[in-house]
Design a protein around this motif. Structure first.
Motif, PDB file in Angstrom:
ATOM      1  N   TYR A  59      42.566  97.417  65.383  1.00  0.00           N
ATOM      2  CA  TYR A  59      43.379  97.999  65.372  1.00  0.00           C
ATOM      3  C   TYR A  59      44.620  96.893  67.001  1.00  0.00           C
ATOM      4  O   TYR A  59      45.242  96.609  66.534  1.00  0.00           O
ATOM      5  CB  TYR A  59      44.288  98.488  64.463  1.00  0.00           C
ATOM      6  N   TYR A  60      43.609  97.608  67.965  1.00  0.00           N
ATOM      7  CA  TYR A  60      43.745  97.090  68.944  1.00  0.00           C
ATOM      8  C   TYR A  60      43.270  95.692  69.394  1.00  0.00           C
ATOM      9  O   TYR A  60      44.572  94.647  69.987  1.00  0.00           O
ATOM     10  CB  TYR A  60      43.067  97.693  70.184  1.00  0.00           C
ATOM     11  N   GLU A  61      42.649  95.050  68.761  1.00  0.00           N
ATOM     12  CA  GLU A  61      42.343  93.686  68.904  1.00  0.00           C
ATOM     13  C   GLU A  61      43.513  92.661  68.589  1.00  0.00           C
ATOM     14  O   GLU A  61      43.853  91.883  68.680  1.00  0.00           O
ATOM     15  CB  GLU A  61      41.397  93.317  67.969  1.00  0.00           C
ATOM     16  N   TYR A  62      43.717  93.548  66.771  1.00  0.00           N
ATOM     17  CA  TYR A  62      45.173  92.249  66.433  1.00  0.00           C
ATOM     18  C   TYR A  62      46.434  92.499  66.147  1.00  0.00           C
ATOM     19  O   TYR A  62      46.969  91.647  65.464  1.00  0.00           O
ATOM     20  CB  TYR A  62      44.587  92.178  65.133  1.00  0.00           C
ATOM     21  N   PHE A  63      46.794  94.031  66.745  1.00  0.00           N
ATOM     22  CA  PHE A  63      47.694  94.298  66.703  1.00  0.00           C
ATOM     23  C   PHE A  63      48.935  94.136  67.815  1.00  0.00           C
ATOM     24  O   PHE A  63      49.434  94.500  68.229  1.00  0.00           O
ATOM     25  CB  PHE A  63      47.933  95.248  65.661  1.00  0.00           C
TER      26      PHE A  63
ATOM     27  N   VAL B 229      45.821  88.168  78.326  1.00  0.00           N
ATOM     28  CA  VAL B 229      46.289  89.146  77.678  1.00  0.00           C
ATOM     29  C   VAL B 229      43.925  89.328  77.971  1.00  0.00           C
ATOM     30  O   VAL B 229      43.945  88.891  76.687  1.00  0.00           O
ATOM     31  CB  VAL B 229      46.334  89.804  75.932  1.00  0.00           C
ATOM     32  N   ILE B 230      43.178  90.100  78.027  1.00  0.00           N
ATOM     33  CA  ILE B 230      42.376  90.321  78.222  1.00  0.00           C
ATOM     34  C   ILE B 230      42.171  91.456  77.400  1.00  0.00           C
ATOM     35  O   ILE B 230      42.406  93.009  78.090  1.00  0.00           O
ATOM     36  CB  ILE B 230      41.819  90.483  80.260  1.00  0.00           C
ATOM     37  N   SER B 231      41.022  90.869  76.840  1.00  0.00           N
ATOM     38  CA  SER B 231      40.851  92.227  76.105  1.00  0.00           C
ATOM     39  C   SER B 231      39.826  93.508  76.077  1.00  0.00           C
ATOM     40  O   SER B 231      38.878  92.327  76.303  1.00  0.00           O
ATOM     41  CB  SER B 231      40.851  92.019  74.244  1.00  0.00           C
TER      42      SER B 231
ATOM     43  N   SER C  14      40.061 103.853  71.975  1.00  0.00           N
ATOM     44  CA  SER C  14      39.675 103.511  71.072  1.00  0.00           C
ATOM     45  C   SER C  14      37.650 102.841  70.687  1.00  0.00           C
ATOM     46  O   SER C  14      36.930 102.165  69.821  1.00  0.00           O
ATOM     47  CB  SER C  14      39.282 101.436  72.441  1.00  0.00           C
ATOM     48  N   ARG C  15      36.676 103.637  71.775  1.00  0.00           N
ATOM     49  CA  ARG C  15      35.524 103.817  70.744  1.00  0.00           C
ATOM     50  C   ARG C  15      34.872 104.613  69.669  1.00  0.00           C
ATOM     51  O   ARG C  15      33.920 105.013  69.976  1.00  0.00           O
ATOM     52  CB  ARG C  15      35.134 104.567  72.374  1.00  0.00           C
ATOM     53  N   LYS C  16      36.608 105.333  69.425  1.00  0.00           N
ATOM     54  CA  LYS C  16      35.917 106.641  68.276  1.00  0.00           C
ATOM     55  C   LYS C  16      35.854 105.869  66.888  1.00  0.00           C
ATOM     56  O   LYS C  16      34.656 106.735  66.551  1.00  0.00           O
ATOM     57  CB  LYS C  16      37.129 107.331  68.326  1.00  0.00           C
TER      58      LYS C  16
END
Length: 77
Positions: free
Chosen positions: A73-77, A5-7, A64-66
């Motif tokens: 949240y997106y990074e860890y969940f 997964v590339i974040s 994600s930019r807001k």
């Protein structure tokens, strides 16, 4: 098959986006990653020419930019 997964939800312009595009292009054109499945988490799919990538799937997170909360949240969940 192993999943990578590339974040990249924080990458949307400039040099970091160019580096990401170069990295994805190298993955796409290499024969060394046949046993891996690649998923890129991105802010906007339109930043990438999806038809150019057959080995990489993109998941879009427009919020994600807001705020940093969404990014965390997106990074860890």
């Amino acid at each position: 098959m192993k999943k990578v997964v590339i974040s990249a939800v924080n990458l949307f312009e400039g040099g970091p986006l160019s580096v990401l595009n170069d990295c994805l292009f190298a993955i796409e054109n290499s024969n060394e990653f046949t046993e891996y499945e690649f998923v890129a988490l991105v802010h906007k799919k339109s930043l990438f020419k999806e038809d150019r990538y057959k080995k990489i799937s993109f998941v879009e997170f427009p919020k994600s930019r807001k705020s940093y909360f969404y990014r965390l949240y997106y990074e860890y969940f």
